[in-house]
Design a protein around this motif. Structure first.
Motif, PDB file in Angstrom:
ATOM      1  N   PRO A 113       0.842  -1.204   0.000  1.00 52.19           N
ATOM      2  CA  PRO A 113       0.000   0.000   0.000  1.00 52.19           C
ATOM      3  C   PRO A 113       0.872   1.247   0.000  1.00 52.19           C
ATOM      4  CG  PRO A 113       0.081  -0.948   2.192  1.00 52.19           C
ATOM      5  CD  PRO A 113       0.802  -1.917   1.291  1.00 52.19           C
ATOM      6  N   THR A 115      -5.714   0.531  -2.801  1.00 53.56           N
ATOM      7  CA  THR A 115      -4.650  -0.200  -3.493  1.00 53.56           C
ATOM      8  C   THR A 115      -5.164  -1.548  -3.980  1.00 53.56           C
ATOM      9  OG1 THR A 115      -2.989   0.870  -2.089  1.00 53.56           O
ATOM     10  CG2 THR A 115      -2.315  -1.112  -3.275  1.00 53.56           C
ATOM     11  N   GLU A 132      -5.067  -2.365  -7.978  1.00 53.45           N
ATOM     12  CA  GLU A 132      -4.108  -3.368  -8.437  1.00 53.45           C
ATOM     13  C   GLU A 132      -4.733  -4.744  -8.647  1.00 53.45           C
ATOM     14  OE1 GLU A 132      -1.193  -2.638  -9.416  1.00 53.45           O
ATOM     15  OE2 GLU A 132      -1.244  -0.540  -8.749  1.00 53.45           O
TER      16      GLU A 132
END
Length: 539
Positions: free
Chosen positions: A261, A275, A279
């Motif tokens: 993160p 995050t 991702e």
């Protein structure tokens, strides 16, 4: 057996352009990571570090390697340090970045680092402590936002890597028997360096096993599995503790991309979830309510597209039933796997779902009798000791033959580790874990496991967290006291409400005699219980 350095190089050769590590805008491919870890290995080797000239290891508490200390927040340099050390046959070890001078000096005297990689913000304490050591280690300073100057005689980490060769070391051949040192958290005593052979660490905590539980030791088979992987592992817990390191290295061994993160000096649940969404994370480690509760609150505050999330792996601390239920309601496609283990044993037992109370034993797990003389059979009504044997346990404690002998024993010809957890082996073969002997409270002649009471308290309305400790008592010998952190901005439950809530799940002698309330955090950065803080609140 496999070793970390060789497997990392093989994956990098097979998928050189695939993402290996992500931290914000910082994206590193497997080829780039292989080159950087080789450069670090060359730096260490160029300063004479590796397997010592007297490299034989006669006893399980001895190390034949030079040692590398990692005194860092999460980030690329931490993982580079772990893998680069193994490529140079240097044994890496973790350092708790919260340590002050005396604690760090004690650790360094025990671990004897020949090199230290540290963030610049820790330069002042590093400078003071290394001045006390008989041998000055190689210092590699990682620049950060602190603005701290380079220590005298230290090397700038990036400059040192830039000047080093990116070629593999020709005369160094890593082996599965090379050591990896994991220092315990010191929550129940002074930190101890657990000596793992890297091959055992890989088939144990790093998860290199086939579906049938057999160890995965063939390089070709491991590489084939890694190449097929589409996992992306988000690591929030600090790498300075086993849960973080094992999640990250286990991800890499399986070919996953490891993601950090944005914030790495503390937990920011909103950042963590943003995050995970950005991702497309598939797996995430948790450390009990300290991680799970803020994550639930962040998801309840703002919806996130986490359709890629498959598994939360929880270890080192429990998630209360209500928090687990809320998390699974928010992410019904994901599952929570609870794993219990220790620095000394790796993972011993696991369970899935929100309602399961007992654990399934992993290969090699046993429950020993109270006197540790025999294995208990399923259904024997005896409070025993959780033990681990098989092909993936450590050798011992660095430099400590007495503690090694006390924790690692041989029974019926098999070597076992008994880390200190009390347990029962139920009739169906599952394991009921009661908690660490070190946190057991003897009150009025009865033994009470603090963790059992804490789990009940954390499941009560209005309770955000709770720890249970003992206070001297003329009547009871030791009186059970609960330190409770109420839910913010909520109606704090009164003593009688808490007692009634406990009475529905616990025998009377286990119910706390007193309750202390606090707004302070009761968890260390790794999510484990901070009993030292709890005890100060009793005064």
């Amino acid at each position: 057996m496999l070793d970390l350095a060789t497997l990392h190089e093989a994956i990098a050769a097979a998928v050189p352009d695939r993402e290996c590590l992500v931290w914000g805008d910082h994206r590193v491919t497997w080829r780039e990571m292989a080159e950087r870890t080789r450069r670090l290995a060359n730096v260490l080797h160029g300063h004479g570090l590796g397997l010592r000239e007297d490299g034989g290891r006669a006893e399980p508490w001895e190390s034949p390697h030079e040692h590398l200390a990692l005194y860092l927040h999460n980030g690329p340099e931490y993982l580079e340090g772990l893998v680069g050390a193994h490529k140079a046959r240097v044994a890496p070890f973790n350092v708790n970045y919260r340590y002050v001078d005396d604690e760090l000096a004690h650790l360094f005297r025990d671990a004897r680092p020949a090199a230290v990689i540290y963030h610049a913000r820790f330069a002042p304490v590093i400078g003071r402590v290394v001045a006390q050591l008989e041998r000055r280690p190689l210092l590699l300073q990682v620049a950060d936002a602190s603005g701290e100057d380079l220590l005298p005689g230290a090397l700038d980490y990036e400059e040192a890597l830039a000047k080093a060769s990116a070629e593999p070391l020709r005369d160094v051949r890593p082996e599965a028997g090379d050591l990896h040192i994991l220092y315990t958290g010191g929550t129940t005593g002074m930190p101890k360096g657990v000596l793992w052979r890297i091959g055992d660490l890989m088939t144990g905590p790093l998860g290199m096993r086939r579906r049938d539980g057999a160890p995965l030791t063939d390089l070709g088979e491991a590489l084939e599995k890694a190449v097929r992987s589409d996992h992306r592992v988000l690591v929030g817990p600090p790498l300075m503790h086993g849960a973080g390191t094992w999640s990250a290295l286990g991800g890499w061994c399986g070919g996953a991309c490891v993601v950090f993160p944005g914030r790495v000096d503390g937990l920011d649940a909103a950042d963590l979830m943003a995050t995970a969404e950005r991702e497309r994370i598939t797996r995430m480690p948790l450390v009990g309510d300290a991680f799970a509760r803020p994550i639930v609150e962040a998801l309840e505050a703002r919806p996130h597209d986490l359709g890629s999330m498959r598994t939360f792996v929880n270890s080192a601390a429990a998630i209360s039933p209500d928090v687990k239920r809320r998390l699974l309601e928010l992410l019904p496609h994901a599952r929570i796997v609870d794993i219990l283990g220790s620095s000394e044993s790796g993972f011993q037992v696991a369970r899935n779902g929100s309602s399961a109370r007992s654990f399934m034993p992993t290969p090699g797990t046993a429950v020993l009798s109270a006197d540790r003389s025999r294995r208990l059979a399923p259904g024997e009504d005896e409070m025993g000791w959780l033990a681990k044997g098989g092909d993936a346990i450590p050798l011992g404690y660095l430099g400590d033959p007495a503690k090694t002998a006390a924790t690692f024993l041989t029974l019926d010809g098999e070597r076992l580790v008994v880390a200190g957890d009390r347990a029962r082996l139920l009739a169906d073969g599952t394991v009921e874990v009661h908690g660490r002997e070190a946190t057991t409270i003897n009150t009025g002649g009865e033994k009470v496991f603090a963790e059992e009471v804490e789990n009940v308290l954390r499941g009560l309305p209005g309770v955000a967290d709770a720890l249970v400790v003992g206070r001297p008592s003329e009547r009871w010998g030791t009186k059970i006291v609960a330190v409770v952190r109420p839910v913010p901005d909520g109606a704090a439950p009164g003593d009688e409400e808490l007692r009634e809530g406990c009475a529905a799940h616990l025998a009377r002698y286990k119910i706390p005699k007193a309750f202390v309330r606090t707004d302070l955090g009761l968890r260390l950065p790794n999510g484990k219980a901070d009993y030292a803080t709890a005890r100060t609140l009793l005064n």
